[in-house]
Design a protein around this motif. Structure first.
Motif, PDB file in Angstrom:
ATOM      1  N   ALA A 215       0.839  -1.210   0.000  1.00  0.00           N
ATOM      2  CA  ALA A 215       0.000   0.000   0.000  1.00  0.00           C
ATOM      3  C   ALA A 215       0.871   1.255   0.000  1.00  0.00           C
ATOM      4  O   ALA A 215       0.575   2.216  -0.719  1.00  0.00           O
ATOM      5  N   LEU A 216       1.931   1.243   0.792  1.00  0.00           N
ATOM      6  CA  LEU A 216       2.833   2.403   0.844  1.00  0.00           C
ATOM      7  C   LEU A 216       3.497   2.645  -0.519  1.00  0.00           C
ATOM      8  O   LEU A 216       3.826   3.775  -0.867  1.00  0.00           O
ATOM      9  N   ALA A 217       3.675   1.554  -1.278  1.00  0.00           N
ATOM     10  CA  ALA A 217       4.269   1.675  -2.615  1.00  0.00           C
ATOM     11  C   ALA A 217       3.212   1.897  -3.690  1.00  0.00           C
ATOM     12  O   ALA A 217       3.528   1.963  -4.887  1.00  0.00           O
ATOM     13  N   GLY A 218       1.929   1.988  -3.283  1.00  0.00           N
ATOM     14  CA  GLY A 218       0.851   2.285  -4.225  1.00  0.00           C
ATOM     15  C   GLY A 218       0.374   1.103  -5.054  1.00  0.00           C
ATOM     16  O   GLY A 218      -0.240   1.290  -6.110  1.00  0.00           O
ATOM     17  N   ARG A 219       0.635  -0.149  -4.564  1.00  0.00           N
ATOM     18  CA  ARG A 219       0.216  -1.316  -5.358  1.00  0.00           C
ATOM     19  C   ARG A 219      -0.580  -2.325  -4.527  1.00  0.00           C
ATOM     20  O   ARG A 219      -0.557  -3.527  -4.795  1.00  0.00           O
ATOM     21  N   HIS A 220      -1.296  -1.822  -3.513  1.00  0.00           N
ATOM     22  CA  HIS A 220      -2.039  -2.728  -2.627  1.00  0.00           C
ATOM     23  C   HIS A 220      -3.137  -3.487  -3.368  1.00  0.00           C
ATOM     24  O   HIS A 220      -3.345  -4.688  -3.148  1.00  0.00           O
ATOM     25  N   GLU A 221      -3.847  -2.792  -4.250  1.00  0.00           N
ATOM     26  CA  GLU A 221      -4.976  -3.419  -4.949  1.00  0.00           C
ATOM     27  C   GLU A 221      -4.505  -4.604  -5.789  1.00  0.00           C
ATOM     28  O   GLU A 221      -5.122  -5.671  -5.806  1.00  0.00           O
ATOM     29  N   GLU A 222      -3.375  -4.418  -6.456  1.00  0.00           N
ATOM     30  CA  GLU A 222      -2.858  -5.461  -7.344  1.00  0.00           C
ATOM     31  C   GLU A 222      -2.190  -6.594  -6.564  1.00  0.00           C
ATOM     32  O   GLU A 222      -2.402  -7.778  -6.842  1.00  0.00           O
ATOM     33  N   LEU A 223      -1.369  -6.230  -5.580  1.00  0.00           N
ATOM     34  CA  LEU A 223      -0.556  -7.230  -4.879  1.00  0.00           C
ATOM     35  C   LEU A 223      -1.213  -7.807  -3.630  1.00  0.00           C
ATOM     36  O   LEU A 223      -0.759  -8.834  -3.126  1.00  0.00           O
ATOM     37  N   GLY A 224      -2.268  -7.149  -3.135  1.00  0.00           N
ATOM     38  CA  GLY A 224      -2.925  -7.639  -1.919  1.00  0.00           C
ATOM     39  C   GLY A 224      -3.280  -9.116  -1.979  1.00  0.00           C
ATOM     40  O   GLY A 224      -2.903  -9.892  -1.083  1.00  0.00           O
ATOM     41  N   PRO A 225      -3.986  -9.572  -3.039  1.00  0.00           N
ATOM     42  CA  PRO A 225      -4.356 -10.991  -3.123  1.00  0.00           C
ATOM     43  C   PRO A 225      -3.145 -11.923  -3.207  1.00  0.00           C
ATOM     44  O   PRO A 225      -3.162 -13.029  -2.666  1.00  0.00           O
ATOM     45  N   VAL A 226      -2.093 -11.475  -3.891  1.00  0.00           N
ATOM     46  CA  VAL A 226      -0.863 -12.282  -4.003  1.00  0.00           C
ATOM     47  C   VAL A 226      -0.222 -12.439  -2.629  1.00  0.00           C
ATOM     48  O   VAL A 226       0.161 -13.547  -2.216  1.00  0.00           O
ATOM     49  N   TYR A 227      -0.116 -11.335  -1.907  1.00  0.00           N
ATOM     50  CA  TYR A 227       0.501 -11.371  -0.575  1.00  0.00           C
ATOM     51  C   TYR A 227      -0.369 -12.142   0.423  1.00  0.00           C
ATOM     52  O   TYR A 227       0.153 -12.753   1.355  1.00  0.00           O
ATOM     53  N   THR A 228      -1.683 -12.132   0.221  1.00  0.00           N
ATOM     54  CA  THR A 228      -2.570 -12.931   1.076  1.00  0.00           C
ATOM     55  C   THR A 228      -2.337 -14.421   0.827  1.00  0.00           C
ATOM     56  O   THR A 228      -2.239 -15.211   1.771  1.00  0.00           O
ATOM     57  N   ALA A 229      -2.247 -14.799  -0.453  1.00  0.00           N
ATOM     58  CA  ALA A 229      -2.040 -16.204  -0.819  1.00  0.00           C
ATOM     59  C   ALA A 229      -0.708 -16.737  -0.270  1.00  0.00           C
ATOM     60  O   ALA A 229      -0.572 -17.928   0.012  1.00  0.00           O
ATOM     61  N   TYR A 230       0.256 -15.841  -0.126  1.00  0.00           N
ATOM     62  CA  TYR A 230       1.567 -16.196   0.437  1.00  0.00           C
ATOM     63  C   TYR A 230       1.557 -16.072   1.964  1.00  0.00           C
ATOM     64  O   TYR A 230       2.021 -16.960   2.691  1.00  0.00           O
ATOM     65  N   GLY A 231       0.986 -14.982   2.459  1.00  0.00           N
ATOM     66  CA  GLY A 231       1.139 -14.627   3.872  1.00  0.00           C
ATOM     67  C   GLY A 231       0.312 -15.446   4.837  1.00  0.00           C
ATOM     68  O   GLY A 231       0.781 -15.784   5.930  1.00  0.00           O
ATOM     69  N   LEU A 232      -0.933 -15.776   4.469  1.00  0.00           N
ATOM     70  CA  LEU A 232      -1.784 -16.513   5.413  1.00  0.00           C
ATOM     71  C   LEU A 232      -1.295 -17.939   5.674  1.00  0.00           C
ATOM     72  O   LEU A 232      -1.169 -18.339   6.836  1.00  0.00           O
ATOM     73  N   PRO A 233      -0.978 -18.727   4.633  1.00  0.00           N
ATOM     74  CA  PRO A 233      -0.440 -20.055   4.939  1.00  0.00           C
ATOM     75  C   PRO A 233       0.912 -19.990   5.653  1.00  0.00           C
ATOM     76  O   PRO A 233       1.166 -20.769   6.574  1.00  0.00           O
ATOM     77  N   LEU A 234       1.755 -19.026   5.245  1.00  0.00           N
ATOM     78  CA  LEU A 234       3.059 -18.919   5.898  1.00  0.00           C
ATOM     79  C   LEU A 234       2.909 -18.509   7.364  1.00  0.00           C
ATOM     80  O   LEU A 234       3.591 -19.039   8.246  1.00  0.00           O
ATOM     81  N   GLY A 235       1.985 -17.576   7.635  1.00  0.00           N
ATOM     82  CA  GLY A 235       1.753 -17.150   9.012  1.00  0.00           C
ATOM     83  C   GLY A 235       1.233 -18.282   9.882  1.00  0.00           C
ATOM     84  O   GLY A 235       1.600 -18.416  11.059  1.00  0.00           O
ATOM     85  N   THR A 236       0.386 -19.135   9.289  1.00  0.00           N
ATOM     86  CA  THR A 236      -0.134 -20.285  10.031  1.00  0.00           C
ATOM     87  C   THR A 236       0.984 -21.286  10.294  1.00  0.00           C
ATOM     88  O   THR A 236       1.103 -21.822  11.403  1.00  0.00           O
ATOM     89  N   ALA A 237       1.813 -21.543   9.294  1.00  0.00           N
ATOM     90  CA  ALA A 237       2.957 -22.455   9.466  1.00  0.00           C
ATOM     91  C   ALA A 237       3.916 -21.921  10.532  1.00  0.00           C
ATOM     92  O   ALA A 237       4.440 -22.692  11.352  1.00  0.00           O
TER      93      ALA A 237
END
Length: 356
Positions: A215-237
């Motif tokens: 978001a700070l880099a101005g690309r939250h809308e585009e990258l949000g779903p990508v970072y979610t797909a990476y971040g949620l499973p990794l955070g759970t692991a």
């Protein structure tokens, strides 16, 4: 700066540490002007801020770089602000859990209770320590906001970043409350444990810091779903690995006495799997012992045996492997800048490959 000779965390850490130190140093004079009595509170804060893995700033920074952000000083400041949120969460968490130690040192409320007792003041030392620790946690929460806002990034970027920044703070407090509720009602299902983990760890530690960077880099809308797909499973692991270490970890590495999670009665996936997979007699005895602060080393060893023999430990390790595969697959996209993809891949190892 080049990250070729360092891990993604150690690349970020020295600058983040320097930002935190400089911020606290500027506030130190303000607090001591209020009164010299605040000196021990600052010492307690210094002790809390000295340790820690700096994972949240690292994920924020690499989320920014993955979104095409440049290596500029202001992003380190904004990312470092997240360490004050983490300090707030840990100080309050230790009060809630009645923990004695944090990272091998006395927990903040214990340290401040000892100050009360050693000073010969009136009233209850434990109550004083808890009250003082709650106030210090609140101060850290205020400083998180202050440091973010004064990071030096432009006003438009900070405003865009507010969405994940605010959500992150709300979700971790809500997740903490869910944890309290599940402990109180003795929930022992995998589903209940995963729900707490989702909000208290996965979103807070990895997904939202990445979203903030994007978001700070101005690309939250585009990258949000990508970072979610990476971040949620990794955070759970990451949390599953932490739960395993909370039972089987070396105290020299974890900074907590062996089996402390069992004494605190934490309703983890590891515990839920044990109660699901163990024989009826063992499960009943395990449940009876769970949460007893006076557990002997022998009983802890017996409980570890039940966890292992029931297959619960193996089940958790398999879950970790599956979540790691999910996070790894999520990086196979051109949306993430090449300069950050290898760092995000290395962070998978850094957060999940800790041994016991």
């Amino acid at each position: 700066m080049s990250s070729s000779h360092s891990s993604p965390v150690s690349f970020v850490r020295p600058t983040v540490d320097a930002e935190i130190d400089a911020f606290v140093e500027r506030r130190r004079a303000q607090l001591l002007e209020v009164g010299p009595e605040l000196a021990p509170v600052l010492e307690a804060l210094d002790a809390m801020l000295t340790g820690g893995k700096r994972l949240r700033p690292a994920f924020c920074y690499w989320g920014w770089r993955g979104a095409g952000g440049e290596d500029v000083p202001a992003i380190y400041t904004a990312a470092a602000a997240l360490e004050f949120l983490q300090a707030c969460a840990l100080i309050h968490d230790d009060v809630i859990d009645n923990s004695d130690t944090r990272r091998g040192l006395p927990a903040t409320h214990r340290r401040l209770a000892a100050l009360h007792a050693g000073s010969g003041w009136g009233g209850d030392s434990a109550g004083f320590g808890e009250g003082a620790a709650i106030l210090l946690g609140d101060l850290c929460l205020a400083w998180c906001e202050e440091m973010y806002q004064a990071s030096g990034l432009d006003a438009g970027a900070l405003a865009t970043g507010r969405v994940p920044f605010d959500l992150m703070r709300t979700e971790v407090m809500a997740g903490q409350y869910l944890d309290l509720v599940e402990q109180a009602r003795g929930a022992d299902t995998v589903q209940a444990a995963l729900r707490v983990m989702h909000y208290k760890t996965a979103k807070y530690t990895i997904e939202r810091p990445l979203h903030l960077g994007a978001a700070l880099a101005g690309r939250h809308e585009e990258l949000g779903p990508v970072y979610t797909a990476y971040g949620l499973p990794l955070g759970t692991a990451f949390q599953l690995r932490d739960d395993v270490l909370g039972v089987f970890g070396d105290p020299a590495q974890t900074g907590k006495p062996a089996g402390d999670d069992l004494r605190e009665g934490k309703r983890t996936v590891l515990v839920a799997e044990t109660l699901r997979l163990a024989g009826a007699a063992d499960a009943a005895e395990f449940r009876r012992r769970l949460g007893d602060p006076g557990l002997t080393p022998e009983t802890v060893e017996w409980m570890r045996g039940v966890i292992t023999d029931s297959g619960a430990l193996t089940s958790c390790e398999r879950r970790i492997d599956r979540y790691v595969e999910e996070a790894t697959a999520a990086l196979e996209t051109d949306a993430i800048a090449d300069s950050a993809r290898s760092a995000l891949s290395d962070l998978i190892v850094a957060t999940t490959a800790r041994k016991y």
